[in-house]
Design an enzyme around this catalytic site. Structure first.
Site, PDB file in Angstrom:
ATOM      1  N   TYR A   1       0.831  -1.208   0.000  1.00 16.14           N
ATOM      2  CA  TYR A   1       0.000   0.000   0.000  1.00 16.14           C
ATOM      3  C   TYR A   1       0.867   1.261   0.000  1.00 16.14           C
ATOM      4  CZ  TYR A   1      -3.547   3.379   1.372  1.00 16.14           C
ATOM      5  OH  TYR A   1      -4.376   4.471   1.416  1.00 16.14           O
TER       6      TYR A   1
ATOM      7  N   LYS B   1       1.572   3.980  -3.148  1.00 12.20           N
ATOM      8  CA  LYS B   1       1.271   5.404  -2.950  1.00 12.20           C
ATOM      9  C   LYS B   1       2.517   6.259  -3.214  1.00 12.20           C
ATOM     10  CE  LYS B   1      -3.071   5.073  -1.820  1.00 12.20           C
ATOM     11  NZ  LYS B   1      -4.117   5.598  -2.693  1.00 12.20           N
TER      12      LYS B   1
END
Length: 170
Positions: A77, A81
């Site tokens: 994650y 990002k």
């Protein structure tokens, strides 16, 4: 409001033309889309939308990312990002603003029991440390609009959670 097919985004280039500012809050979860689907949505779709926006004349791109975003993270994650932040910056907007909110506090239609429990806990923590671990989505939205109305402080601005809180309440 225009609907686009993100699987064939280049066929919708006209939807990205003629806008001075672009806002992007696109994202999914690994649980919903799988690891490959998460990467496709959170990195690939966002980067392609940024490129189309820039080609269409967009000068200022505002990206909602995540607290802890880092292209070198071991966590998928946070790594994705961080990667998308770099890709969007590389597009070459006159001004690029990246918001890195902590846990988003919001009401969802779908059931996410673990997230619901975390939000309940963080809502209590927010009473003591309001800017530490969470932020209401309404505050993020207000901050995104407010940053566009202010003069830029450089080509790339990164707003961490505390700054999002301040700007979203101004």
């Amino acid at each position: 409001q225009l609907l686009v097919d993100f699987e064939r985004l280049d066929e919708h280039a006209a939807a990205f033309q003629g806008h001075d500012v672009g806002f992007c809050c696109l994202g999914t979860t690994r649980a919903k889309a799988g690891a490959d689907g998460f990467v496709r949505v959170d990195r690939d779709y966002v980067a392609q939308a940024a490129e189309l926006a820039r080609a269409g004349g967009c000068k200022h791109f505002v990206l909602q990312s995540s607290q802890g975003a880092n292209q070198h993270s071991r966590f998928l994650y946070l790594r994705v990002k961080g990667e998308v932040e770099n890709l969007v910056q590389a597009v070459g907007f006159d001004r690029c603003t990246i918001l890195r909110p902590a846990v988003l506090l919001c009401k969802r239609q779908e059931s996410r029991p673990a997230e619901w429990m975390a939000q309940q806990f963080l809502s209590v923590v927010a009473r003591v440390c309001p800017t530490a671990y969470s932020v209401p989505v309404e505050t993020v939205a207000r901050a995104m609009v407010a940053i566009v109305l202010q003069p830029g402080e450089g080509k790339v601005e990164v707003l961490e959670n505390e700054a999002i809180h301040k700007l979203g309440k101004a």
